[in-house]
Scaffold this active site. Structure first.
Site, PDB file in Angstrom:
ATOM      1  N   LYS A  32       0.853  -1.208   0.000  1.00  0.00           N
ATOM      2  CA  LYS A  32       0.000   0.000   0.000  1.00  0.00           C
ATOM      3  C   LYS A  32       0.880   1.247   0.000  1.00  0.00           C
ATOM      4  O   LYS A  32       0.729   2.127  -0.855  1.00  0.00           O
ATOM      5  CB  LYS A  32      -0.884   0.013   1.233  1.00  0.00           C
ATOM      6  N   ASN A  33       1.828   1.325   0.919  1.00  0.00           N
ATOM      7  CA  ASN A  33       2.638   2.541   1.050  1.00  0.00           C
ATOM      8  C   ASN A  33       3.705   2.652  -0.021  1.00  0.00           C
ATOM      9  O   ASN A  33       4.295   3.713  -0.204  1.00  0.00           O
ATOM     10  CB  ASN A  33       3.255   2.627   2.454  1.00  0.00           C
ATOM     11  N   ARG A 108      -4.501  10.954   4.406  1.00  0.00           N
ATOM     12  CA  ARG A 108      -3.421  11.922   4.543  1.00  0.00           C
ATOM     13  C   ARG A 108      -2.448  11.831   3.377  1.00  0.00           C
ATOM     14  O   ARG A 108      -1.888  12.839   2.934  1.00  0.00           O
ATOM     15  CB  ARG A 108      -2.698  11.628   5.850  1.00  0.00           C
ATOM     16  N   CYS A 132      -5.347  12.780  12.724  1.00  0.00           N
ATOM     17  CA  CYS A 132      -6.020  11.475  12.595  1.00  0.00           C
ATOM     18  C   CYS A 132      -5.790  10.731  13.915  1.00  0.00           C
ATOM     19  O   CYS A 132      -5.216  11.241  14.860  1.00  0.00           O
ATOM     20  CB  CYS A 132      -5.462  10.698  11.414  1.00  0.00           C
ATOM     21  N   ARG A 137      -0.862  15.456  12.212  1.00  0.00           N
ATOM     22  CA  ARG A 137       0.004  15.037  11.104  1.00  0.00           C
ATOM     23  C   ARG A 137       0.486  16.295  10.361  1.00  0.00           C
ATOM     24  O   ARG A 137      -0.039  16.659   9.324  1.00  0.00           O
ATOM     25  CB  ARG A 137      -0.752  14.106  10.157  1.00  0.00           C
ATOM     26  N   ASP A 323       4.711   1.234  12.430  1.00  0.00           N
ATOM     27  CA  ASP A 323       3.551   0.523  11.859  1.00  0.00           C
ATOM     28  C   ASP A 323       3.439  -0.914  12.357  1.00  0.00           C
ATOM     29  O   ASP A 323       2.478  -1.596  12.041  1.00  0.00           O
ATOM     30  CB  ASP A 323       3.619   0.538  10.324  1.00  0.00           C
ATOM     31  N   VAL A 345       7.996   7.737  17.115  1.00  0.00           N
ATOM     32  CA  VAL A 345       7.647   8.384  15.845  1.00  0.00           C
ATOM     33  C   VAL A 345       6.327   9.134  15.983  1.00  0.00           C
ATOM     34  O   VAL A 345       6.214  10.300  15.629  1.00  0.00           O
ATOM     35  CB  VAL A 345       7.588   7.343  14.708  1.00  0.00           C
ATOM     36  N   ARG A 415      -8.364  -0.274   4.910  1.00  0.00           N
ATOM     37  CA  ARG A 415      -7.465   0.693   4.263  1.00  0.00           C
ATOM     38  C   ARG A 415      -6.119   0.046   3.963  1.00  0.00           C
ATOM     39  O   ARG A 415      -5.428   0.449   3.031  1.00  0.00           O
ATOM     40  CB  ARG A 415      -7.240   1.904   5.168  1.00  0.00           C
TER      41      ARG A 415
END
Ligand code: EPZ
Length: 440
Positions: A32-33, A108, A132, A137, A323, A345, A415
């Site tokens: 996804k990223n 985002r 969020c 962010r 993550d 983070v 998502r």
């Protein structure tokens, strides 16, 4: 798939009967990223681009809607939400330059249209993304980098108004108080791809997704060196060609299933991943004393009763990824003793703590640190998803909790995870997707 936030919509939940031991293999989907910035980078190319192994996720669907709204032609050669797709995108001359609040608010990463629109059209009007579930962010580093390339940027009525008659390569430092910015690095890389001369980004993010974007830009004809290090050098081109590009596997999905296997296995093999992206996770598995075997494109992990508590912090790549934080926390609730998990983070990324405690975990938050008193029995309950990785941690806990767990509002999960319930059922989990009237 019914979508919805709070309100009178039909939303979906996952209902899990805990206690099944997972066995077998699970296939990792496209990243996804990795895919998101590449889709936005297609704005830069005069010729068509074909992108393969794109995961069928709601964030991807939303991105394709944004690109269509901006006037690009988007052709998906397969049904959506089914798995991985091949997409052909054509960015002709009739490109709009406004990404409105309604679009950006939901995701985002939409901020990544800013750099390419500036580079291709010389102007862009993009809504500020807002906060969020994992914290506010900010995008100050994105704007700093684009200004360094010569963009004039002002914030008005919640929008970023950017203009640049020409972008000129520059040297810049792009890290902030919490380290480098992944999307910020990628936004600036995309703007620099059509800037005049050389751009040097110091303090660049090193995540594999940055390397993936660099490879895509190189395929379009841009000179990019140093991706994966803290210094990236880019020489812009006035026009960019097309390409046929395949998205690599999703390292966060892979790590999520590896941690799930450690928590609810039996023996689970995660297939079609790149173990080279997971070194910090393997270090954690070693410290926990989780048996695991690393192959060329797979990882096999075995759940065992006696694991060791640990003290660990999340860090920018190559450190332990934020993550994975929620998923590791779920596993640590199973381990007798005290574990310490510090979030360096996103210090507020703990929406899953209260929900895990509803399942019987004993976790206490002290600022950016969670103290987990592990080894207590978990019992099924109704819990609420919040961000996509927190949702995964609640599903993981539900797999081992006694009785029934219902994870509500799983549009958060959709998502970032392609058909998680299907992949877990293939491993022997008793889990089903159900619809419900939203509670509020
Ligand atoms: C990317 O978000 C990922 N999203 C996130 O994954 C991931 O958690 C994050 O990188 C960190 O690895 C995508 O790739 C779409 P950052 P990004 O800018 O780029 C601060 C998921 O689960 N910061 O690297 O938005 C920021 O507040 C998502 O898939 C500034 O201060 O994150 C944070 O503390 C969630 N100013 C830190 O830097 C800025 O201008 C790292 O954020 C930008 C960021």
């Amino acid at each position: 798939m019914p979508q919805g936030e709070a309100g009178n919509h039909i939303v979906e939940m996952l209902e899990i009967q805990g206690g099944r031991v997972l066995e077998g293999a699970v296939q990792v989907s496209g990243s996804k990223n990795g895919a998101l910035p590449i889709l936005f980078a297609s704005i830069l190319a005069e010729a068509p681009v074909t992108i393969r192994n794109v995961p069928g996720l709601s964030d991807i669907h939303h991105t394709l809607e944004i690109l269509s709204e901006l006037g690009l032609s988007v052709d998906t050669q397969s049904e959506f939400f089914g798995g991985d797709m091949t997409i052909t995108i054509r960015a002709g001359e009739g490109i709009e330059t406004t990404a409105p609040y309604e679009m950006v608010r939901q995701m985002r990463a939409s901020i990544c249209c800013l750099g390419p629109l500036l580079a291709r059209k010389g102007r862009a009007r993009v809504s500020l993304p807002g906060g969020c579930a994992i914290g506010d962010r900010p995008v100050d580093l994105h704007l700093k980098g684009l200004r360094a390339l010569g963009a004039e940027i002002r914030i008005e009525h919640g929008y970023i108004e950017a203009r640049a008659d020409r972008l000129v390569g520059a040297r810049m430092y792009l890290s902030g108080a919490f380290g480098p910015t992944v999307l910020g690095t990628q936004n600036v890389m995309m703007a620099a791809a059509r800037a005049e001369g050389e751009t040097i980004i110091e303090g660049a993010a090193c995540e594999p997704e940055v390397i993936c974007l660099a490879r895509f830009l190189q395929a379009l004809g841009v000179s990019v060196e140093g991706a994966g290090t803290h210094q990236i050098r880019i020489v812009g081109q006035p026009e960019l060609g097309g390409t046929d590009f395949t998205v690599p596997p999703d390292r966060i999905e892979a790590g999520t299933y590896i941690l799930t296997g450690a928590m609810a296995g039996g023996t689970v093999t995660v297939e079609g991943c790149d173990p080279g992206d997971l070194s910090s996770l393997f270090d954690v598995l070693e410290r926990l004393q989780v048996p695991h075997e690393v192959g060329s494109d797979s990882v096999t992990v075995t759940g065992v009763p006696r694991l060791h508590p640990i003290d660990i912090a999340t860090l920018p790549h190559p450190g332990f990824p934020t993550d994975f934080q929620a998923q590791l926390m779920a596993l640590l609730t199973r381990i007798p003793g005290i574990s310490i998990l510090t979030e360096k983070v996103y210090p507020d990324r703990f929406m899953h703590v209260a929900e895990l405690n509803r399942l019987g975990a004993r976790i206490r938050k002290e600022g950016p640190t969670a103290i987990i008193e592990g080894g207590h029995r978990l019992s099924g309950a109704d819990v609420m998803a919040s961000d996509l990785r927190a949702s995964a941690s609640l599903v993981m806990a539900g797999l081992v909790a006694e009785g029934t767990t219902r994870v509500h509002r799983i549009y958060h999960l959709d998502r970032g995870y392609v058909r998680m319930e299907k992949k877990l059922r293939n491993l022997g989990a008793e889990i089903a997707r159900k619809s419900e009237q939203s509670a509020s």
